[in-house]
Design a protein around this motif. Structure first.
Motif, mmCIF file in Angstrom:
data_model
loop_
_atom_site.group_PDB
_atom_site.id
_atom_site.type_symbol
_atom_site.label_atom_id
_atom_site.label_comp_id
_atom_site.label_asym_id
_atom_site.label_seq_id
_atom_site.Cartn_x
_atom_site.Cartn_y
_atom_site.Cartn_z
ATOM 1 N N TYR A 283 -25.207 18.732 22.484
ATOM 2 C CA TYR A 283 -26.279 18.312 21.580
ATOM 3 C C TYR A 283 -26.038 16.887 21.084
ATOM 4 O O TYR A 283 -26.952 16.075 20.997
ATOM 5 C CB TYR A 283 -26.404 19.287 20.403
ATOM 6 N N MET A 284 -24.764 16.593 20.738
ATOM 7 C CA MET A 284 -24.437 15.243 20.285
ATOM 8 C C MET A 284 -24.616 14.257 21.440
ATOM 9 O O MET A 284 -25.138 13.152 21.259
ATOM 10 C CB MET A 284 -22.980 15.177 19.790
ATOM 11 N N ARG B 137 -38.971 19.299 14.955
ATOM 12 C CA ARG B 137 -38.667 20.608 14.420
ATOM 13 C C ARG B 137 -39.914 21.425 14.113
ATOM 14 O O ARG B 137 -39.834 22.538 13.640
ATOM 15 C CB ARG B 137 -37.804 20.482 13.158
ATOM 16 N N SER B 138 -41.089 20.883 14.369
ATOM 17 C CA SER B 138 -42.304 21.636 14.103
ATOM 18 C C SER B 138 -42.578 22.665 15.184
ATOM 19 O O SER B 138 -43.453 23.499 15.049
ATOM 20 C CB SER B 138 -43.493 20.676 13.998
ATOM 21 N N THR B 139 -41.826 22.627 16.276
ATOM 22 C CA THR B 139 -42.016 23.607 17.344
ATOM 23 C C THR B 139 -40.856 24.597 17.343
ATOM 24 O O THR B 139 -39.796 24.324 16.797
ATOM 25 C CB THR B 139 -42.044 22.913 18.714
ATOM 26 N N GLU B 140 -41.080 25.760 17.990
ATOM 27 C CA GLU B 140 -40.021 26.779 18.058
ATOM 28 C C GLU B 140 -38.782 26.217 18.741
ATOM 29 O O GLU B 140 -37.662 26.385 18.278
ATOM 30 C CB GLU B 140 -40.518 28.002 18.842
ATOM 31 N N VAL B 141 -39.004 25.569 19.876
ATOM 32 C CA VAL B 141 -37.875 25.057 20.646
ATOM 33 C C VAL B 141 -37.199 23.904 19.901
ATOM 34 O O VAL B 141 -35.972 23.808 19.854
ATOM 35 C CB VAL B 141 -38.347 24.612 22.043
ATOM 36 N N GLY B 142 -38.012 23.064 19.283
ATOM 37 C CA GLY B 142 -37.453 21.959 18.510
ATOM 38 C C GLY B 142 -36.648 22.464 17.324
ATOM 39 O O GLY B 142 -35.572 21.953 17.010
ATOM 40 N N TYR B 143 -37.169 23.504 16.675
ATOM 41 C CA TYR B 143 -36.466 24.070 15.535
ATOM 42 C C TYR B 143 -35.127 24.659 15.984
ATOM 43 O O TYR B 143 -34.087 24.428 15.364
ATOM 44 C CB TYR B 143 -37.330 25.156 14.880
ATOM 45 N N PHE C 204 -33.462 23.862 18.593
ATOM 46 C CA PHE C 204 -32.601 22.745 18.975
ATOM 47 C C PHE C 204 -31.861 22.229 17.744
ATOM 48 O O PHE C 204 -30.650 22.015 17.763
ATOM 49 C CB PHE C 204 -33.453 21.625 19.590
ATOM 50 N N PHE C 205 -32.603 22.046 16.657
ATOM 51 C CA PHE C 205 -31.971 21.490 15.467
ATOM 52 C C PHE C 205 -31.002 22.460 14.808
ATOM 53 O O PHE C 205 -30.034 22.038 14.162
ATOM 54 C CB PHE C 205 -33.022 20.986 14.472
ATOM 55 N N PRO D 15 -34.774 15.433 30.930
ATOM 56 C CA PRO D 15 -34.768 16.846 31.333
ATOM 57 C C PRO D 15 -33.428 17.546 31.141
ATOM 58 O O PRO D 15 -33.348 18.756 31.324
ATOM 59 C CB PRO D 15 -35.130 16.786 32.822
ATOM 60 N N GLU D 16 -32.407 16.789 30.758
ATOM 61 C CA GLU D 16 -31.109 17.416 30.515
ATOM 62 C C GLU D 16 -30.960 17.868 29.067
ATOM 63 O O GLU D 16 -29.865 18.226 28.626
ATOM 64 C CB GLU D 16 -29.969 16.445 30.876
ATOM 65 N N ILE D 17 -32.050 17.885 28.314
ATOM 66 C CA ILE D 17 -31.994 18.361 26.930
ATOM 67 C C ILE D 17 -31.375 19.758 26.898
ATOM 68 O O ILE D 17 -31.718 20.608 27.738
ATOM 69 C CB ILE D 17 -33.405 18.369 26.286
ATOM 70 N N PRO D 18 -30.440 20.019 25.990
ATOM 71 C CA PRO D 18 -29.846 21.353 25.921
ATOM 72 C C PRO D 18 -30.922 22.435 25.755
ATOM 73 O O PRO D 18 -31.851 22.270 24.963
ATOM 74 C CB PRO D 18 -28.933 21.280 24.697
ATOM 75 N N ILE D 19 -30.781 23.482 26.503
ATOM 76 C CA ILE D 19 -31.773 24.564 26.473
ATOM 77 C C ILE D 19 -31.267 25.668 25.552
ATOM 78 O O ILE D 19 -30.182 26.204 25.772
ATOM 79 C CB ILE D 19 -32.019 25.114 27.889
#
Lengths: 183, 478
Positions: free
Chosen positions: B371-372, B251-257, B259-260, B412-416
């Protein structure tokens, strides 16, 4: 090399879509989750420098006479009041010549304190935003990032209202066209 | 007459106000059964209070409930009652401010105090969101990571209300760091209740920094409700690890945040109900902890070790083996995984509908969420496969090869999220570097992820510039 001066309309905004998201009631807890409107806003930076803007909703205003919904990504006009927390805006940057897109949500209705309540009573006005004829999005921006103002001052505006230089505006007719939905 | 909770009002229905929650919050502040509600009158229910405790929160509540306040705001003394408006979704002030994830106390219209022009009544109005999820500054560190519960929000607003009805509101400023004198006083009062609640629960109080009034939406201090209940503590090693992965690794990154933000939205649509089911079925927490949560943690421990190291197959296999030094324990872990699956899949038995109820809940709320699936389901499946291979006697290179193959398909299938479209080119590069360092280490997984980004954001300048730049420079995207 010094670039050209930034113009007030260098950051352009365009509302690409307004989509309703229905609310629901959790059958087990009975808690209601209210519906929302999701707005997709596309932006373009025509300046030759990066611009910095607010990317979350700071105020939602609805005029029932004109049926205009204004979604403000700006703290201008908001009062300082006592409260649990003060949330600073979410700031983003857009590079020169670039496009960007943000998704924002607002409740699908606005409830305000009525100014016509009899003395000693509390009354509200409820405005379903499906009645809106037009939606306006205002996005505060500046040439520099937001920094905390460390000067002592008697200016009682919210910090981001002091920071902003201009607003990008976009208007879009609402699909409901100002009709009141059937009950 | 002094303190009321709104129950009904012209212009809204009585099902739109969370009167009961506000009453519960008052009971928690009082910490006894001396709090009551009179029958509704004029759309309001008067709070009654026969105090039995002498702590600061009880004395403050007693004063608000049992005192008739007659402040003089400049035009002679006037009676001012306080009315609580709890959980009115969509409530917005004339200046456009809404109360999602916040609360306020508004002085009477004629008082001339801060916020009075936004109050159309002569009551002191206490307005708060009963489904808030906000974080405030922790005393000691100043980090914005301290949750604030409903009773604490209400008590904070009661602090403002007390000074409003006594015409003693202190100075307010637009800055949140340092906080204004008025907010400093309210936070100091708030800490009285935090201390008392912690003492009641036998815990060390976690206090808020009175010098910082800044906050943020999205605290989720409980981190993971299921894991919290399953491991029986907010501070268990499992919870501390999950929190650390979330806040420092992802969550320290924009995309990670971003995502959460989506992950939490989906996760909290079902996890509180899982906890409710667990309360009545004490065998479930054990199944969850051993057969699900611990495997998930072990998967992420290996992933953290892998990030930044670009492990070969043999190195990844060695890392997996290193995390499972005890073969007997590994065998028990595999059996727990299989036992948990069997438990969840069992038919409904007489007198125990828990697994079926749990499965229905997960089928309806959890499994449809990408996401789940990506973050909670697939990692445990991968872990199961690799553990099975390890216990079947495969060597480290074979274990690592199987692990890397599965990761190349999964990662690579992480939700975008939509946030990619709002990033500058420099930020896109930075976020990509992080993703590639942590998740997308092979050329194939990088290529697949870049293609998904391009497909989704073909007309977004920054994504286009960065990825087509990568295409030109490295031939990564075909």
């Amino acid at each position: 090399m010094k670039g050209r001066d930034t113009k007030p309309d260098d950051l352009k905004a365009s509302i690409e879509a307004v989509e309703p998201r229905p609310g629901y009631t959790d059958e087990k807890t009975g808690k209601k989750t209210p519906g929302e409107l999701e707005l997709v806003v596309r932006m373009k930076n025509d300046a030759d420098r990066a611009l910095h803007y607010i990317s979350d909703v700071r105020a939602t205003r609805y005029d029932p006479n004109t049926k205009i919904l204004t979604v403000a990504l700006s703290d201008e006009g908001r009062e300082v009041i006592p409260g649990a927390i003060m949330k600073l805006p979410v700031f983003r940057r857009i590079d020169p010549g670039s496009t960007a897109e943000i998704h924002i949500t607002v409740p699908d209705r606005i409830i305000k304190l009525s100014r016509n309540a009899p003395p000693g009573e509390i009354a509200f006005e409820t405005h379903p935003l499906s009645e809106a004829r037009e939606v306006v999005v205002e996005i505060a921006w500046a040439e520099v990032p937001y920094y905390k103002d460390t000067r002592g001052k008697d200016d009682n505006r919210l910090p981001a209202a002091r920071w902003e230089q201009h607003k990008a505006r976009s208007t879009k007719p609402m699909r409901g066209g100002g009709r009141t939905p059937k009950k | 007459m002094a303190l009321f909770i709104l129950e009904d009002a012209a212009g809204i229905g009585n099902d739109q106000i969370d009167t009961f929650q506000a009453f519960i919050d008052c009971v928690i502040i009082a910490n006894d059964d001396g709090v009551g509600l009179n029958d509704p009158a004029g759309g309001r229910q008067q709070v009654t209070y026969a105090r039995t405790e002498n702590g600061p929160p009880q004395l403050r509540l007693d004063a608000l409930v049992n005192t008739t306040f007659t402040p003089d705001y400049g035009s002679g003394p006037q009676q001012v009652d306080t009315v609580v408006i709890p959980g009115l979704a969509g409530f917005t002030l004339d200046d456009g401010t809404d109360f999602r994830h916040n609360g306020t106390a508004l002085a009477p219209n004629s008082s001339g105090l801060a916020g009075a022009s936004l109050n159309t009544t002569e009551f002191c109005l206490v307005i708060y969101d009963t489904q808030q999820n906000i974080c405030v500054a922790r005393q000691g560190s100043g980090d914005i990571d301290l949750p604030i519960s409903n009773p604490v929000v209400l008590y904070h607003e009661f602090s403002h209300a007390f000074r409003i009805v006594n015409n003693g509101l202190l100075a307010l400023t637009g800055e949140c760091d340092p906080s204004s004198p008025e907010e400093n006083a309210a936070i100091t009062d708030e800490n009285d209740l935090r201390t008392q609640i912690a003492n009641r629960q036998g815990e060390t109080p976690a206090l808020r920094d009175p010098g910082i009034h800044c906050g943020a939406v999205g605290c989720d201090g409980g981190c993971c409700i299921i894991a919290t209940v399953a491991s029986k503590s907010l501070n268990s090693k499992q919870i501390q690890f999950l929190r650390s992965v979330r806040d420092h690794f992802v969550r320290s990154t924009e995309v990670g945040y971003a995502f959460f933000q989506k992950f939490f939205y989906d996760y909290y649509s079902f996890s509180p109900q899982v906890c409710t089911i667990m309360v009545g079925n004490p065998e479930i927490p054990g199944h969850l902890l051993e057969g699900y949560i611990n495997p998930l943690l072990d998967f992420w421990k290996v992933m953290i070790e892998r990030s930044g190291n670009n492990f070969s197959d043999a190195e990844l296999g060695a890392a997996f083996v290193r995390h499972h030094p005890d073969r007997a324990a590994a065998q028990s872990r595999l059996e727990a995984l299989q036992s948990t699956v069997a438990y969840w899949m069992q038919e409904e038995t007489e007198g125990n509908s828990a697994p079926a109820e749990l499965l229905t809940l997960l089928r309806e709320r959890a499994w449809p969420s990408e996401y789940m699936q990506w973050a909670l389901v697939a990692p445990v499946r991968i872990y199961h496969d690799v553990l099975t291979r390890y216990l079947a006697g495969a060597d480290e290179a074979a274990i690592g090869r199987a692990f890397n193959n599965e990761l190349d398909t999964w990662a690579p299938e992480i939700p975008i999220s939509d946030v990619w479209a709002a990033l500058s080119a420099e930020e896109v590069v930075k976020e990509l570097e992080f993703c590639e360092n942590v998740l997308l280490q092979s050329p194939a997984s990088k290529k697949r992820f870049h293609q998904r980004l391009l497909d989704r954001f073909a007309d977004i300048t920054s994504v286009d510039v960065v990825l087509n730049g990568l295409t030109a420079n490295a031939g990564v995207v075909q």
